[in-house]
Design an enzyme around this catalytic site. Structure first.
Site, PDB file in Angstrom:
ATOM      1  N   LYS A 198      -0.793  -8.284   7.293  1.00 46.86           N
ATOM      2  CA  LYS A 198      -0.943  -8.056   5.851  1.00 46.86           C
ATOM      3  C   LYS A 198       0.423  -8.142   5.197  1.00 46.86           C
ATOM      4  CE  LYS A 198      -0.387  -4.729   3.045  1.00 46.86           C
ATOM      5  NZ  LYS A 198       0.001  -5.384   1.803  1.00 46.86           N
TER       6      LYS A 198
ATOM      7  N   CYS B 290      17.078  -3.710   4.724  1.00 50.87           N
ATOM      8  CA  CYS B 290      16.926  -2.319   5.178  1.00 50.87           C
ATOM      9  C   CYS B 290      18.174  -1.788   5.880  1.00 50.87           C
ATOM     10  CB  CYS B 290      15.746  -2.240   6.120  1.00 50.87           C
ATOM     11  SG  CYS B 290      15.847  -3.483   7.411  1.00 50.87           S
TER      12      CYS B 290
ATOM     13  N   ASN C 237      10.971  -8.140   1.598  1.00 47.33           N
ATOM     14  CA  ASN C 237      12.307  -8.749   1.575  1.00 47.33           C
ATOM     15  C   ASN C 237      12.475  -9.940   2.524  1.00 47.33           C
ATOM     16  OD1 ASN C 237      12.119  -6.987   3.731  1.00 47.33           O
ATOM     17  ND2 ASN C 237      14.252  -6.338   3.610  1.00 47.33           N
TER      18      ASN C 237
ATOM     19  N   LEU D 160      -4.816   8.459  17.261  1.00 48.65           N
ATOM     20  CA  LEU D 160      -3.959   8.189  18.425  1.00 48.65           C
ATOM     21  C   LEU D 160      -3.732   6.696  18.640  1.00 48.65           C
ATOM     22  CD1 LEU D 160      -5.265  10.875  20.946  1.00 48.65           C
ATOM     23  CD2 LEU D 160      -3.341  11.026  19.362  1.00 48.65           C
TER      24      LEU D 160
ATOM     25  N   GLY E 197       3.723  -5.906   6.248  1.00 47.88           N
ATOM     26  CA  GLY E 197       5.044  -6.450   5.939  1.00 47.88           C
ATOM     27  C   GLY E 197       5.660  -5.910   4.661  1.00 47.88           C
TER      28      GLY E 197
ATOM     29  N   SER F 186       1.709 -13.656  -7.610  1.00 46.89           N
ATOM     30  CA  SER F 186       3.046 -13.915  -7.088  1.00 46.89           C
ATOM     31  C   SER F 186       3.875 -14.530  -8.210  1.00 46.89           C
ATOM     32  CB  SER F 186       2.961 -14.884  -5.905  1.00 46.89           C
ATOM     33  OG  SER F 186       4.271 -15.239  -5.546  1.00 46.89           O
TER      34      SER F 186
ATOM     35  N   LYS G  19      15.978   8.713  13.678  1.00 47.70           N
ATOM     36  CA  LYS G  19      15.603   9.678  12.627  1.00 47.70           C
ATOM     37  C   LYS G  19      14.504   9.107  11.723  1.00 47.70           C
ATOM     38  CE  LYS G  19      19.961  10.839  11.340  1.00 47.70           C
ATOM     39  NZ  LYS G  19      21.124  11.638  10.924  1.00 47.70           N
TER      40      LYS G  19
HETATM   41  P1  NAD Z   1       6.638  -0.375   1.046  1.00 47.08           P
HETATM   42  O1  NAD Z   1       6.736   0.797   1.945  1.00 47.08           O
HETATM   43  O2  NAD Z   1       6.357  -0.137  -0.376  1.00 47.08           O
HETATM   44  O3  NAD Z   1       5.476  -1.374   1.574  1.00 47.08           O
HETATM   45  C1  NAD Z   1       5.513  -1.924   2.864  1.00 47.08           C
HETATM   46  C2  NAD Z   1       4.117  -2.435   3.215  1.00 47.08           C
HETATM   47  O4  NAD Z   1       3.240  -1.330   3.398  1.00 47.08           O
HETATM   48  C3  NAD Z   1       3.480  -3.308   2.125  1.00 47.08           C
HETATM   49  O5  NAD Z   1       2.772  -4.360   2.727  1.00 47.08           O
HETATM   50  C4  NAD Z   1       2.535  -2.338   1.436  1.00 47.08           C
HETATM   51  O6  NAD Z   1       1.419  -2.969   0.838  1.00 47.08           O
HETATM   52  C5  NAD Z   1       2.074  -1.493   2.602  1.00 47.08           C
HETATM   53  N1  NAD Z   1       1.595  -0.176   2.228  1.00 47.08           N
HETATM   54  C6  NAD Z   1       2.021   0.618   1.234  1.00 47.08           C
HETATM   55  N2  NAD Z   1       1.345   1.784   1.239  1.00 47.08           N
HETATM   56  C7  NAD Z   1       0.466   1.721   2.273  1.00 47.08           C
HETATM   57  C8  NAD Z   1      -0.497   2.611   2.822  1.00 47.08           C
HETATM   58  N3  NAD Z   1      -0.711   3.819   2.293  1.00 47.08           N
HETATM   59  N4  NAD Z   1      -1.209   2.216   3.906  1.00 47.08           N
HETATM   60  C9  NAD Z   1      -0.975   1.012   4.469  1.00 47.08           C
HETATM   61  N5  NAD Z   1      -0.077   0.119   3.986  1.00 47.08           N
HETATM   62  C10 NAD Z   1       0.638   0.479   2.911  1.00 47.08           C
HETATM   63  O7  NAD Z   1       7.984  -1.189   1.253  1.00 47.08           O
HETATM   64  P2  NAD Z   1       8.547  -2.426   0.397  1.00 47.08           P
HETATM   65  O8  NAD Z   1       8.893  -1.925  -0.954  1.00 47.08           O
HETATM   66  O9  NAD Z   1       7.627  -3.567   0.541  1.00 47.08           O
HETATM   67  O10 NAD Z   1       9.871  -2.787   1.209  1.00 47.08           O
HETATM   68  C11 NAD Z   1      11.084  -2.127   1.046  1.00 47.08           C
HETATM   69  C12 NAD Z   1      11.258  -1.042   2.098  1.00 47.08           C
HETATM   70  O11 NAD Z   1      11.089  -1.607   3.387  1.00 47.08           O
HETATM   71  C13 NAD Z   1      12.646  -0.452   2.085  1.00 47.08           C
HETATM   72  O12 NAD Z   1      12.569   0.932   2.255  1.00 47.08           O
HETATM   73  C14 NAD Z   1      13.319  -1.094   3.285  1.00 47.08           C
HETATM   74  O13 NAD Z   1      14.361  -0.361   3.830  1.00 47.08           O
HETATM   75  C15 NAD Z   1      12.161  -1.227   4.220  1.00 47.08           C
HETATM   76  N6  NAD Z   1      12.428  -2.276   5.220  1.00 47.08           N
HETATM   77  C16 NAD Z   1      12.679  -1.903   6.505  1.00 47.08           C
HETATM   78  C17 NAD Z   1      12.977  -2.878   7.468  1.00 47.08           C
HETATM   79  C18 NAD Z   1      13.278  -2.499   8.887  1.00 47.08           C
HETATM   80  O14 NAD Z   1      13.158  -3.355   9.753  1.00 47.08           O
HETATM   81  N7  NAD Z   1      13.661  -1.278   9.186  1.00 47.08           N
HETATM   82  C19 NAD Z   1      13.006  -4.221   7.102  1.00 47.08           C
HETATM   83  C20 NAD Z   1      12.730  -4.565   5.772  1.00 47.08           C
HETATM   84  C21 NAD Z   1      12.439  -3.574   4.834  1.00 47.08           C
END
Ligand code: NAD
Length: 498
Positions: free
Chosen positions: A186, A294, A163, A254, A160, A37, A465
């Site tokens: 996680k 997001c 952000n 599922l 998670g 970190s 979507k």
């Molecule tokens: P990310 O998709 O890279 O990662 C999100 C989480 O998924 C992390 O904990 C990561 O370790 C895990 N992950 C990644 N690949 C995985 C896999 N194959 N299997 C299981 N877990 C996996 O996203 P990020 O870069 O951490 O965050 C930014 C993104 O999140 C942006 O696209 C943003 O828009 C989105 N976001 C959405 C919301 C919402 O509520 N809609 C809120 C915050 C962020």
């Protein structure tokens, strides 16, 4: 994405006493891949944790199994007391939690003090009430009757994004626990610390061991968790590509799932808008959390008749934003979360210029005294943006606003909807009929009239979507973490035709 590529110094000033929190205690296995970190304002290493090994995954699942057995039969009123106590503890420790969040994310303390743990506490408090007051139905069938009751799903996995680390953990844990589930959370590898504090708080609030566990995991270990047969539900907050991968794995078994994904949301500013309000909303919806939200309204459609005035006021206010040390409470804009994120945002800024958009303000990397390594980017506005430019189509996730002009209502609705995303949208107008008419036609799950990015816990939040499946917050979130059991009660004899 990890933050490991620009190491300069190491203080370990936020080092937790173990990487994982399982079964009510910190647990370590240093054979797992190291996750660092870094404080984005200095690039110093503030903690080192380890990704889960198979034995950590097993420990977490068996702790959650044991926790679930207790928690599912705990009276809802008792679940409610625990959640309410956890909310109180979060509020008491708001400063400590906010400082940790600022160190881990780089978001200014001015924001984390009001938006992160505070929003998590609101979710815990809200779902404490929901736990205590949700009942099933009694259905009169004329003699016999039926009942419905809500039952938990089992062990839920929360994944998670980086952000809003503690807010995301609390937004998922609160409805999951209110409904009687156990959770393995996680955090993102980029911001892995504050969820551990939430686990400590739950324990102190009286949550039985194993009901809320935190496991650090790189993507491979996270994928193993998603595929684990004892995980009943996966709730992801992340990007669209990750959402597709997680959905594929979860749906092959599922499993229940909810996906909170990315966006490229429109803010439509009509000619009769209050321009100052519209400017304020566009700034909130592009620069808060250094643009790493997001639901940000990154495509700002401004009616051509007010565009000049809108841009004048936007520029004046944007150029006054105080960029600086995130720990200084006067600072309004902090650094981006990681070097890869910085590179991505700077790349989009040059893509915008090469596509022919006009860099109206920002676009540079400001130097902050004493924080030469900080990942700062000035709040940036592009004008003369065309719908098919990459900066208008792709999620940038940084402080970059695209301003587009429009003239007709039908035309702007069509353009606003012309995207794979559908997370959020807003309309600015004083004409209430137009406001409703336009909102009705926008393909977005979370909409505002004359404001932007307010997400009270009472209001469901989520996307249409490619922006996701399911909702967080509000009564809807309880549905996402429970299943309905129908029970027919026969009051007479059983009739058979043979
Ligand atoms: P990310 O998709 O890279 O990662 C999100 C989480 O998924 C992390 O904990 C990561 O370790 C895990 N992950 C990644 N690949 C995985 C896999 N194959 N299997 C299981 N877990 C996996 O996203 P990020 O870069 O951490 O965050 C930014 C993104 O999140 C942006 O696209 C943003 O828009 C989105 N976001 C959405 C919301 C919402 O509520 N809609 C809120 C915050 C962020």
């Amino acid at each position: 994405m990890t933050k490991t590529d620009t190491l300069t110094n190491e203080t370990l000033r936020a080092q937790p006493s173990g990487s994982h929190f399982i079964g009510g205690t910190y647990v370590e296995d240093t054979t797992g891949e190291e996750i660092l970190s870094l404080y984005p304002a200095t690039q110093e290493v503030i903690a080192r944790v380890h990704s889960a090994t198979p034995s950590i995954v097993d420990k977490a699942v068996s702790a959650a199994r044991a926790g679930f057995a207790i928690w599912r039969s705990t009276a809802p009123s008792e679940r409610s007391r625990v959640l309410r106590k956890a909310a109180d503890l979060m509020r008491e420790r708001n400063r400590e939690l906010s400082e940790l969040e600022t160190l881990d994310t780089g978001k200014p303390l001015q924001e984390t003090l009001v938006a992160d743990a505070a929003s998590g506490a609101e979710a815990l408090e809200y779902f404490a009430s929901v736990a205590a007051t949700t009942n099933g139905e009694h259905i009169d069938l004329g003699g016999s009757y039926a009942m419905t009751k809500r039952e938990p799903l089992g062990i839920c996995l929360g994944l998670g994004a980086w952000n809003y680390p503690i807010q995301i953990a609390a937004w998922k844990a609160a409805p999951a626990l209110a409904a009687g589930n156990a959770m393995i959370f996680k955090p993102s590898e980029v911001t892995c610390l504050s969820a551990l504090k939430l686990a400590e708080i739950f324990r102190e609030a009286g949550l039985p061991d194993g009901v809320f566990n935190v496991v650090q995991a790189n993507r491979d270990a996270a994928a193993t968790l998603v595929a684990h047969p004892e995980i009943a539900k996966v709730s992801l907050t992340g990007s669209v590509p990750t959402g597709k991968k997680v959905a594929e794995k979860a749906s092959s078994q599922l499993k229940h799932m909810s996906l909170e994904l990315g966006g490229k949301s429109p803010i439509i500013v009509f000619e009769d808008s209050d321009i100052d309000n519209a400017v304020a909303a566009a700034m909130n919806g592009n620069f808060y959390s250094t643009g790493q939200i997001c639901s940000n309204g990154t495509r700002v459609f401004v009616h051509s008749s007010i565009k000049a005035e809108f841009l004048k006021r936007l520029k004046e206010r944007t150029e006054k934003i105080i960029i600086g040390d995130p720990m200084n409470e006067d600072t309004q804009l902090g650094p981006l979360v990681s070097k890869p994120q910085l590179d991505k945002v700077m790349d989009y800024i040059s893509v915008g210029q090469s596509e022919g958009a006009v860099l109206f303000t920002g676009g540079n990397r400001p130097q902050v005294d004493g924080l030469g390594e900080g990942l700062f980017v000035a709040p940036t506005v592009f004008t003369e943006v065309k719908d098919d430019m990459r900066i208008a189509c792709e999620e940038i996730f940084g402080p970059v606003m695209c301003v587009l002009d429009f003239d007709g209502e039908a035309d702007v609705i069509r353009r606003a909807n012309d995207t794979e995303f559908g997370l959020a949208a807003a309309v600015f107008t004083k004409d209430i009929q137009r406001a409703y008419r336009v909102i009705d036609q926008l393909e977005a799950g979370t909409c505002w009239i004359n404001n932007y990015n307010l997400t009270p816990v009472e209001m469901p939040f989520g996307g249409f979507k490619n922006s996701g499946i399911g909702r967080e917050n509000g009564q809807w979130a309880l549905d996402q973490y429970s299943q309905v059991k129908s029970i027919y009660v026969e009051m007479g004899d059983v009739e058979a035709g043979w």
